[in-house]
Design a protein around this motif. Structure first.
Motif, PDB file in Angstrom:
ATOM      1  N   UNK A 124      45.797  43.965  41.121  1.00 53.05           N
ATOM      2  CA  UNK A 124      47.051  44.200  40.413  1.00 53.05           C
ATOM      3  C   UNK A 124      46.970  45.284  39.345  1.00 53.05           C
ATOM      4  N   UNK A 125      45.845  45.466  38.704  1.00 56.12           N
ATOM      5  CA  UNK A 125      45.762  46.388  37.568  1.00 56.12           C
ATOM      6  C   UNK A 125      46.098  47.805  37.967  1.00 56.12           C
ATOM      7  N   UNK A 126      45.579  48.247  39.112  1.00 54.16           N
ATOM      8  CA  UNK A 126      45.885  49.625  39.548  1.00 54.16           C
ATOM      9  C   UNK A 126      47.372  49.788  39.799  1.00 54.16           C
ATOM     10  N   UNK A 127      47.975  48.800  40.443  1.00 54.94           N
ATOM     11  CA  UNK A 127      49.412  48.867  40.712  1.00 54.94           C
ATOM     12  C   UNK A 127      50.205  48.920  39.405  1.00 54.94           C
ATOM     13  N   UNK A 177      45.554  41.028  33.788  1.00 58.01           N
ATOM     14  CA  UNK A 177      46.055  40.467  35.051  1.00 58.01           C
ATOM     15  C   UNK A 177      45.160  39.316  35.477  1.00 58.01           C
ATOM     16  N   UNK A 178      45.693  38.490  36.359  1.00 56.81           N
ATOM     17  CA  UNK A 178      44.874  37.400  36.915  1.00 56.81           C
ATOM     18  C   UNK A 178      43.870  37.939  37.933  1.00 56.81           C
ATOM     19  N   UNK A 179      44.243  38.997  38.622  1.00 63.29           N
ATOM     20  CA  UNK A 179      43.370  39.594  39.642  1.00 63.29           C
ATOM     21  C   UNK A 179      43.319  41.102  39.385  1.00 63.29           C
ATOM     22  N   UNK A 180      42.417  41.571  38.536  1.00 61.28           N
ATOM     23  CA  UNK A 180      42.435  42.977  38.108  1.00 61.28           C
ATOM     24  C   UNK A 180      42.345  43.961  39.259  1.00 61.28           C
ATOM     25  N   UNK A 181      41.481  43.747  40.241  1.00 58.27           N
ATOM     26  CA  UNK A 181      41.327  44.739  41.307  1.00 58.27           C
ATOM     27  C   UNK A 181      42.564  44.842  42.165  1.00 58.27           C
TER      28      UNK A 181
END
Length: 596
Positions: A539-542, A533-537
């Motif tokens: 988007x990754x969890x979602x 992801x571009x913004x792991x914190x």
């Protein structure tokens, strides 16, 4: 005017209607309708072709129809609905030089594929087509439940009438269509939308193929009953008062909200029926090497809903019109033609079974019960029996003196009989051995069939996993596991390998994992992978949770719950500030384990 022969009463027993017509036949072969009747039954809450209440209601209505209409004909031809029969098409080697072998092969196929024990069925067959190279013959096998036919026969006989012939509705409809020149040049279809089943018949220059479809008028009635929360009888009344096939697209709904809802229900059911028709066309063209259908004829009680021809014409891209089977018969002057026109669309089968008394029909299936066959044979032999009795009385005096010679003859016959018994016992021993060999072969066949049933399991599972996978997810492995895997020490994230390791049993792999003894089936699927992801914190969890939800929605895996955390690996690691890669590992438990 040609002199009329003895009249014949023809009765078609459908899913929820009974149609009867009395025909007179002239010496010139003209078939004239002199009287008809139409009756409905079977709208009870528990009415079904599979239960006794349906059969009871049908027999009561049949008796009532015969009592009230006072048909003069003594001979009765009957056809029964396709839903009460089992029709199967098989291909056999072309052994036309030996008709006895053909008969034996077809009877073996019929007995092997009968839905009930043979002693509970009446079966008949007929050769239909021969392949272009002459190597195979298509045969149609028809089975019906003998108990149901015997009850119908009893009602007819109790009314003082005799049984002529008994067949099934699709073959009767086919005979009527052939007489009306349907399918003489092009491949054409007849769709009979009945009350409880629909039949689709393909006719192509004399060739015949039929499929019975479970979608029919009663399907619409059930959907309306469910939608409005009313009884089946009330739903049937709503269908008849407001029912039509919704046009779809940009057309406006009718002013009545009830009519709008019912029309959409009808269109949905007709769409399902159209899907079955397309599948039948593909099956016909693949199995029977048939040509593409060029036209569709409609028949049956549920085919007269408004816009039905337009719907199927738009869907199938072929001309659609109603079948007119009355072109080959005459109608008596005293017949109420207005009343006949209201039910004419359901009389093709009645005309078809009436044609059996005009001449030889293309399909002549006979489903006469064995008891009735024996009775007919006995009646045919009665004159000879009486003649023999008289002759025997006259000859008793003459033959008395020859008793001594007859005693010698009897002894010789006894010796021959003993020899025949010994021969028969020897043959029976061979038959028993062959039967045991057949059972062994059937057992091997069944085992092979079980293996074939499971061949699509893995492709279907992979398709569902692929559909549940989000674009940001990258798998490093997807594996099947036969038992729980418990992590013994902290795992380190491996470098991405960029592909599947494939399915295999997750046994212990080094000091990091232990597992229970493997079983004979996969109970778990383990996913290892990464989320980019571009913004792991943010988007990754979602994405991780969304992927788990998608897995649950496939209907293949059990739900992920907190209570499962001690037996289900759900290892998710967010990427650091300077990377956009997060790792995850999920061990998902299958609802239905897969055999190894």
């Amino acid at each position: 005017m040609a002199k009329r022969k003895k009249n014949v009463l023809c009765i078609d027993i459908g899913g929820d209607t009974i149609k009867a017509a009395e025909f007179a036949y002239s010496d010139a072969g003209v078939m004239t309708l002199v009287k008809f009747a139409f009756a409905e039954f079977g709208f009870g809450e528990n009415s079904s072709a599979e239960n006794d209440s349906y059969l009871y209601a049908m027999l009561i209505e049949l008796k009532k129809l015969l009592d009230e209409n006072h048909f003069s004909a003594k001979l009765v031809n009957i056809s029964v609905s396709a839903q009460n029969s089992f029709i199967r098409f098989v291909k056999i080697p072309a052994l036309t030089e030996n008709e006895e072998k053909v008969r034996q092969i077809i009877e073996f196929e019929a007995r092997q594929n009968a839905p009930l024990p043979v002693d509970q069925m009446i079966l008949d067959y007929q050769l239909t087509n021969t392949s272009e190279d002459g190597a195979e013959i298509d045969a149609m096998i028809v089975n019906v439940k003998s108990a149901d036919i015997e009850k119908i026969v009893k009602v007819i006989q109790d009314a003082g009438k005799k049984i002529g012939t008994i067949e099934v509705s699709p073959t009767a409809s086919y005979n009527a269509c052939r007489a009306n020149m349907v399918g003489e040049e092009n491949c054409e279809m007849i769709l009979n939308i009945g009350g409880r089943c629909s039949t689709l018949i393909f006719i192509d220059q004399g060739s015949y193929f039929e499929r019975t479809l479970a979608i029919a008028g009663n399907t619409i009635t059930q959907q309306i009953s469910k939608e409005f929360g009313v009884s089946l009888k009330e739903a049937e009344d709503l269908k008849r008062r407001h029912g039509f096939v919704a046009l779809g697209g940009a057309y406006e709904d009718p002013d009545s909200e009830v009519a709008a809802i019912i029309s959409k229900i009808i269109r949905n059911v007709m769409t399902r029926l159209h899907g079955e028709i397309n599948r039948s066309i593909n099956l016909y063209r693949a199995q029977q090497k048939g040509r593409k259908p060029e036209k569709l004829y409609l028949a049956g009680g549920s085919s007269v809903m408004t816009y039905t021809p337009r719907f199927f014409s738009e869907k199938l891209k072929v001309p659609v019109e109603y079948l007119n089977p009355f072109q080959v018969i005459a109608i008596a002057d005293d017949v109420d033609k207005d009343a006949l026109s209201e039910v004419a669309h359901v009389f093709s089968e009645v005309i078809g079974i009436g044609l059996r008394n005009v001449g030889t029909c293309p399909l002549e299936i006979s489903l006469i019960p064995e008891a009735l066959k024996r009775e007919r044979i006995f009646n045919q032999k009665q004159p000879f029996f009486y003649a023999s009795a008289v002759t025997m009385l006259l000859c008793l005096g003459i033959t008395f003196w020859s008793f001594s010679k007859q005693l010698v003859t009897v002894k010789k016959d006894s010796t021959r009989a003993e020899q025949q018994v010994a021969t028969t016992n020897s043959i029976m021993t061979k038959v028993d051995a062959a039967y045991r060999k057949l059972n062994n072969s059937k057992s091997a066949y069944n085992k092979a069939a079980e293996l074939l049933v499971g061949r699509n399991t893995w492709p279907e599972l992979l398709n569902k996993i692929q559909a549940a996978t989000l674009p940001e997810i990258w798998f490093t492995s997807v594996e099947g596991a036969t038992a729980l895997v418990i992590t013994k020490k902290k795992e380190t994230s491996p470098e991405p390998t960029g592909g599947f390791r494939g399915f295999g049993s997750l046994e212990s792999s080094g000091p990091e994992q232990t597992s229970a003894l493997p079983t004979g089936e996969y109970k778990w699927i383990v996913f290892d992978g990464y989320i980019r992801t571009d913004n792991p914190k943010a988007e990754a969890t979602h994405i991780y949770e969304k992927f788990k939800q998608n897995l649950e929605k496939t209907g293949v895996f059990k739900k992920f719950t907190i209570a499962d955390s001690d037996r289900m690996i759900q290892n998710f690691k967010l990427g650091s500030q300077d990377t956009n890669i997060s790792t995850f590992k999920i061990e998902a438990e299958l609802i239905n384990p897969i055999k190894r």
